[in-house]
Design a protein around this motif. Structure first.
Motif, PDB file in Angstrom:
ATOM      1  N   ARG A  65       1.019  -1.196   0.053  1.00  0.00           N
ATOM      2  CA  ARG A  65       0.032   0.052   0.113  1.00  0.00           C
ATOM      3  C   ARG A  65       1.137   1.094   0.036  1.00  0.00           C
TER       4      ARG A  65
ATOM      5  N   ARG B  72       2.159   1.760  -3.542  1.00  0.00           N
ATOM      6  CA  ARG B  72       1.146   2.106  -4.483  1.00  0.00           C
ATOM      7  C   ARG B  72       1.160   3.587  -4.297  1.00  0.00           C
ATOM      8  N   ASN B  73       1.042   4.060  -3.071  1.00  0.00           N
ATOM      9  CA  ASN B  73       0.635   5.553  -2.796  1.00  0.00           C
ATOM     10  C   ASN B  73       2.103   6.226  -3.611  1.00  0.00           C
TER      11      ASN B  73
ATOM     12  N   GLN C 162       1.378   6.266  -7.109  1.00  0.00           N
ATOM     13  CA  GLN C 162       0.494   7.417  -7.517  1.00  0.00           C
ATOM     14  C   GLN C 162       1.034   8.643  -7.650  1.00  0.00           C
TER      15      GLN C 162
ATOM     16  N   GLY D  41      -2.822   3.034 -11.612  1.00  0.00           N
ATOM     17  CA  GLY D  41      -3.149   1.842 -10.728  1.00  0.00           C
ATOM     18  C   GLY D  41      -2.645   0.384 -11.442  1.00  0.00           C
ATOM     19  N   GLU D  42      -2.631   0.587 -12.695  1.00  0.00           N
ATOM     20  CA  GLU D  42      -2.295  -0.689 -13.313  1.00  0.00           C
ATOM     21  C   GLU D  42      -0.972  -1.295 -13.301  1.00  0.00           C
TER      22      GLU D  42
ATOM     23  N   GLU E  35      -3.679  -6.802  -2.287  1.00  0.00           N
ATOM     24  CA  GLU E  35      -2.476  -5.741  -2.784  1.00  0.00           C
ATOM     25  C   GLU E  35      -1.485  -6.413  -3.871  1.00  0.00           C
TER      26      GLU E  35
END
Ligand code: PGA
Length: 247
Positions: free
Chosen positions: A188, A191-192, A195, A201-202, A224
């Motif tokens: 997570r 991922r942040n 971004q 997101g892919e 995740e």
């Protein structure tokens, strides 16, 4: 959107061209391809071509280089350029693997140069990040992966073909793996950062570090995780097929 799981095998310094051929014959015999699952093999440079030949007609699988040099050619004894890897059949490359960073001393800056070379050469990038045990115990897991991601990706075109592998250094080859919850938490954080850097997101984020037939299902039960990068447990074709059957 259905999840597309990627199973990546990092053979490290194992399996000669002849052994790779025998391995691939057996693996392709026992593996049952599935929709939504893809595979990648990272053999030693000398065995890339053997794996590439074995994978002709198997569109769900690619072969890649474990490491590349950032220069296109020249007097760099022992190194492999992106174009040499590509001419042997590589469609992808690992960049910043923990053993490159911690055994060979690759810096964040060198890792960035390698990533740029792989992107320029049109190969898929599998960027590896992960914290040491000291980082983890000091609560610096997210800070470490954020630093590695930012130095490798800041300003890079978000349209590149990119996969991230989160591999805590203390879990690689040690038999100690992150719990599924720990892995999900680190993913997570990654991922942040992705971004913030403009990556959609892919982008798949894999987990690696002592993944085996006994723990892969619990790890992949975490939404995740988009796949796994596996070293030791990928060296036997039957065992690797059993892991890939979890996809
Ligand atoms: P391991 O290696 O599965 O043997 O821990 C993983 C990796 O280094 O990619």
């Amino acid at each position: 959107m259905s999840r597309s799981i990627l199973f990546a095998a990092n053979w490290k310094m194992h399996l000669s061209p002849g052994e790779a051929r025998t391995y691939m014959d057996r693996f392709l015999e026992v593996d049952a391809p599935r929709a939504g699952r893809s595979l990648a093999f990272f053999p030693p440079a000398v065995s890339i071509e053997a794996v590439a030949r074995a994978l002709v007609g198997h569109d769900h699988a690619v072969v890649g280089a474990q490491d590349v040099h950032w220069e296109p050619k020249g007097a760099f004894t022992g190194a492999t350029s992106v174009s040499l890897a590509r001419s042997a059949g590589a469609a992808a490359a690992l960049v910043g693997h923990s053993e490159r960073r911690h055994v060979f001393g690759d810096t964040d800056e060198e890792t960035r140069r390698k990533l740029d070379a792989v992107v320029d050469g049109g190969l898929q990038v599998m960027l590896c990040v992960g914290e040491t045990l000291d980082d983890r115990e000091a609560g610096r897991t997210d800070a470490t992966t954020a630093r590695q991601l930012t130095s490798a990706l800041d300003g890079v075109d978000p349209g590149i073909d990119l996969v991230i592998a989160y591999e805590p250094v203390w879990a690689i080859g040690t038999g100690r793996n992150a719990t599924p919850d720990d892995a999900a938490r680190a993913h997570r954080g990654i991922r942040n950062v992705l971004q913030d850097l403009g990556f959609a997101g892919e982008t798949r984020v894999l987990y690696g570090g002592s993944v085996n037939t006994g723990n892969v299902a619990a790890l992949l039960a975490q939404r995740e995780l988009d796949g796994v990068l596996v070293g030791g447990a990928s060296l036997d074709p039957d065992g690797w097929a059993a892991i890939c059957a979890e996809g």
